[in-house]
Design a protein around this motif. Structure first.
Motif, PDB file in Angstrom:
ATOM      1  N   ARG A 133       0.791  -1.032   0.165  1.00 14.83           N
ATOM      2  CA  ARG A 133       0.093  -0.158   0.316  1.00 14.83           C
ATOM      3  C   ARG A 133       0.383   1.330   0.251  1.00 14.83           C
ATOM      4  N   ALA A 134       1.611   1.120   0.703  1.00 12.39           N
ATOM      5  CA  ALA A 134       2.965   2.081   0.513  1.00 12.39           C
ATOM      6  C   ALA A 134       3.126   1.984  -0.523  1.00 12.39           C
ATOM      7  N   ASP A 135       3.560   1.923  -1.175  1.00 11.78           N
ATOM      8  CA  ASP A 135       4.755   1.450  -2.601  1.00 11.78           C
ATOM      9  C   ASP A 135       3.586   2.178  -3.331  1.00 11.78           C
ATOM     10  N   ARG A 136       2.403   1.846  -3.339  1.00 13.24           N
ATOM     11  CA  ARG A 136       1.202   1.745  -4.315  1.00 13.24           C
ATOM     12  C   ARG A 136       1.005   3.557  -4.482  1.00 13.24           C
ATOM     13  N   GLU A 137       1.305   4.135  -2.858  1.00 13.75           N
ATOM     14  CA  GLU A 137       0.570   4.993  -2.353  1.00 13.75           C
ATOM     15  C   GLU A 137       1.645   6.364  -2.971  1.00 13.75           C
ATOM     16  N   ALA A 138       2.962   5.801  -2.569  1.00 14.29           N
ATOM     17  CA  ALA A 138       4.021   6.387  -3.183  1.00 14.29           C
ATOM     18  C   ALA A 138       4.722   6.489  -4.687  1.00 14.29           C
ATOM     19  N   GLU A 139       3.984   5.780  -5.337  1.00 15.02           N
ATOM     20  CA  GLU A 139       4.240   5.476  -6.838  1.00 15.02           C
ATOM     21  C   GLU A 139       2.922   6.709  -7.174  1.00 15.02           C
ATOM     22  N   ARG A 140       2.170   6.383  -6.826  1.00 19.65           N
ATOM     23  CA  ARG A 140       0.990   7.830  -7.053  1.00 19.65           C
ATOM     24  C   ARG A 140       1.003   8.467  -7.241  1.00 19.65           C
ATOM     25  N   LYS A 141       1.749   9.384  -5.618  1.00 21.35           N
ATOM     26  CA  LYS A 141       1.860   9.725  -5.292  1.00 21.35           C
ATOM     27  C   LYS A 141       3.157  11.057  -6.778  1.00 21.35           C
ATOM     28  N   ARG A 142       4.312   9.912  -6.897  1.00 19.29           N
ATOM     29  CA  ARG A 142       5.154   9.846  -7.725  1.00 19.29           C
ATOM     30  C   ARG A 142       5.280  10.588  -9.128  1.00 19.29           C
ATOM     31  N   LEU A 143       3.978   9.372  -9.448  1.00 24.73           N
ATOM     32  CA  LEU A 143       3.044   9.713 -11.052  1.00 24.73           C
ATOM     33  C   LEU A 143       2.100  11.201 -11.305  1.00 24.73           C
ATOM     34  N   ASN A 144       2.055  11.657  -9.968  1.00 26.56           N
ATOM     35  CA  ASN A 144       1.202  12.791  -9.804  1.00 26.56           C
ATOM     36  C   ASN A 144       1.769  13.764  -9.589  1.00 26.56           C
ATOM     37  N   SER A 145       3.358  13.690  -9.268  1.00 22.08           N
ATOM     38  CA  SER A 145       4.021  15.002  -8.857  1.00 22.08           C
ATOM     39  C   SER A 145       4.788  15.800  -9.743  1.00 22.08           C
ATOM     40  N   PHE A 146       5.204  17.108  -9.665  1.00 28.83           N
ATOM     41  CA  PHE A 146       5.866  17.538 -10.572  1.00 28.83           C
ATOM     42  C   PHE A 146       6.902  18.213 -10.407  1.00 28.83           C
ATOM     43  N   GLN A 147       7.815  18.910 -10.938  1.00 28.32           N
ATOM     44  CA  GLN A 147       8.829  19.339 -10.806  1.00 28.32           C
ATOM     45  C   GLN A 147       9.452  20.054 -11.436  1.00 28.32           C
ATOM     46  N   ALA A 148      11.024  20.970 -11.504  1.00 28.07           N
ATOM     47  CA  ALA A 148      11.562  21.845 -11.841  1.00 28.07           C
ATOM     48  C   ALA A 148      11.683  21.227 -13.267  1.00 28.07           C
ATOM     49  N   PRO A 149      11.911  21.834 -14.914  1.00 23.22           N
ATOM     50  CA  PRO A 149      12.229  21.185 -16.312  1.00 23.22           C
ATOM     51  C   PRO A 149      13.984  21.182 -16.021  1.00 23.22           C
ATOM     52  N   VAL A 150      14.326  21.757 -15.565  1.00 21.90           N
ATOM     53  CA  VAL A 150      15.662  21.930 -15.074  1.00 21.90           C
ATOM     54  C   VAL A 150      16.492  22.062 -13.536  1.00 21.90           C
ATOM     55  N   ASP A 151      17.028  20.974 -13.337  1.00 21.45           N
ATOM     56  CA  ASP A 151      17.365  21.210 -11.824  1.00 21.45           C
ATOM     57  C   ASP A 151      18.689  21.893 -10.980  1.00 21.45           C
ATOM     58  N   GLY A 152      18.139  22.676 -10.037  1.00 19.36           N
ATOM     59  CA  GLY A 152      19.318  23.776  -9.998  1.00 19.36           C
ATOM     60  C   GLY A 152      19.536  24.627 -10.088  1.00 19.36           C
ATOM     61  N   SER A 153      17.919  25.100 -11.120  1.00 17.90           N
ATOM     62  CA  SER A 153      18.322  26.406 -12.342  1.00 17.90           C
ATOM     63  C   SER A 153      17.602  27.590 -11.790  1.00 17.90           C
ATOM     64  N   TYR A 154      17.628  28.579 -12.199  1.00 24.69           N
ATOM     65  CA  TYR A 154      16.393  29.412 -11.707  1.00 24.69           C
ATOM     66  C   TYR A 154      16.666  30.268 -12.809  1.00 24.69           C
ATOM     67  N   VAL A 155      15.342  31.379 -12.790  1.00 24.51           N
ATOM     68  CA  VAL A 155      14.213  32.071 -13.703  1.00 24.51           C
ATOM     69  C   VAL A 155      15.135  33.443 -14.239  1.00 24.51           C
ATOM     70  N   SER A 156      15.740  33.536 -15.396  1.00 22.05           N
ATOM     71  CA  SER A 156      16.423  34.602 -16.068  1.00 22.05           C
ATOM     72  C   SER A 156      15.504  35.175 -17.007  1.00 22.05           C
ATOM     73  N   THR A 157      14.571  34.756 -17.245  1.00 23.40           N
ATOM     74  CA  THR A 157      13.526  36.057 -17.340  1.00 23.40           C
ATOM     75  C   THR A 157      12.291  35.154 -17.594  1.00 23.40           C
ATOM     76  N   GLY A 158      11.662  36.250 -17.208  1.00 13.02           N
ATOM     77  CA  GLY A 158      10.137  35.846 -16.377  1.00 13.02           C
ATOM     78  C   GLY A 158       8.823  36.328 -17.532  1.00 13.02           C
ATOM     79  N   TRP A 159       7.686  35.967 -16.998  1.00 13.93           N
ATOM     80  CA  TRP A 159       6.660  35.585 -17.794  1.00 13.93           C
ATOM     81  C   TRP A 159       5.919  36.827 -18.314  1.00 13.93           C
ATOM     82  N   HIS A 160       5.957  37.216 -19.292  1.00 15.63           N
ATOM     83  CA  HIS A 160       5.280  38.793 -20.525  1.00 15.63           C
ATOM     84  C   HIS A 160       6.269  39.530 -19.860  1.00 15.63           C
ATOM     85  N   THR A 161       7.659  39.258 -19.485  1.00 14.92           N
ATOM     86  CA  THR A 161       8.805  40.974 -19.575  1.00 14.92           C
ATOM     87  C   THR A 161       8.091  41.016 -21.551  1.00 14.92           C
ATOM     88  N   GLY A 162       8.449  42.500 -21.803  1.00 11.49           N
ATOM     89  CA  GLY A 162       8.565  42.437 -22.830  1.00 11.49           C
ATOM     90  C   GLY A 162       9.996  42.921 -23.145  1.00 11.49           C
TER      91      GLY A 162
END
Length: 261
Positions: A116-145
């Protein structure tokens, strides 16, 4: 005609005759109630003539019965000991069986809990989100002109990334576009499991194809500077639909799914 005993030596009375006489004498004395001092030796003599146990056979009967009783008692005691030993063995067997059942129940419960714990962990992992680049930062923001963008503003955010940096899917979904995207250069578009879309632009290489299911953190390409780009980075967009112009705030989108940006 009178008969006379033949002359000569007479045979003494037999032992049994003497015993009979002794019994008769005792009976007579008991009847009259007279016991003289002079009769005592005679009585003593008669007592001495009482048959021995060996002669009567009584000792053998008593000894045989006593031995039989002893053997019977011993057999009974052994039977009781055997019964007690059998009862103890049965109790021990039942206790061991119960302990085995309890161990199996605990093992099965632990196994079920782990599954059950493994299934729950897998469910959480499958439904999880993460940054597209590890350890990076945003250099240009959204709707910047700026004049760099045909729409007059930035439709996504840029993550700082050197060329060749691993780019991963931010969540579970299916690839709907993988290839050249004009100003986006080499790009990948993924329809996420919640119905939203994410886009990854300016890639130097692509590792997935259209129709492929991807998982959170799965590599989809490497960062680069293809298309309308001033240098290596990752252009990331979040959209409500697959078409250009349906973009939403990428930072708010990632944060709403638990990603720290």
């Amino acid at each position: 005609m009178a008969f006379t005993r033949a002359a000569g030596k007479h045979r003494a009375p037999s032992r049994m005759s003497r015993k009979s006489a002794h019994v008769a004498g005792v009976a007579a004395i008991a009847t009259t109630g007279v016991i003289g001092t002079l009769a005592t030796p005679a009585l003593a003599a008669d007592v001495e003539s009482t048959p021995s146990p060996e002669e009567t056979g009584l000792s053998q009967v008593i000894s045989t019965e006593t031995l039989a009783d002893q053997v019977g008692a011993q057999a009974e005691a052994q039977g009781e000991e055997a019964s007690e030993a059998a009862a103890l063995a049965e109790a021990q067997a039942k206790a061991e069986a119960a302990a085995k059942r309890n161990a199996e129940i605990r093992l099965r419960a632990a196994k079920d809990a782990k599954e059950r714990a493994d299934r729950e962990a897998e469910r959480k992992r499958l439904n999880s989100f993460q940054a597209p680049v590890d350890g990076s930062y945003v250099s240009t923001g959204w709707h910047t002109g700026g004049s760099m963008w045909s729409s007059g503003s930035h439709t996504g955010i840029d993550f700082h990334a050197a060329s060749g940096t691993e780019v991963v899917a931010v969540g579970r979904g299916t690839v709907v576009e993988a290839g050249w995207g004009g100003a986006y250069g080499n790009n990948v578009v993924i329809r996420m499991h919640d119905g939203t879309y994410t886009q990854y632009g300016h890639l130097s290489s692509i590792n997935v194809q259209v129709g492929q299911d991807v998982l959170p953190g799965q590599q989809i390409g490497l960062s680069g500077s293809t298309g309308n780009s001033s240098g290596p980075h990752l252009h990331f967009e979040a959209r409500t639909g697959a078409d250009y112009g349906s973009d939403i705030d990428p930072i708010a989108y990632l944060r709403s799914h638990g990603v720290t940006v």
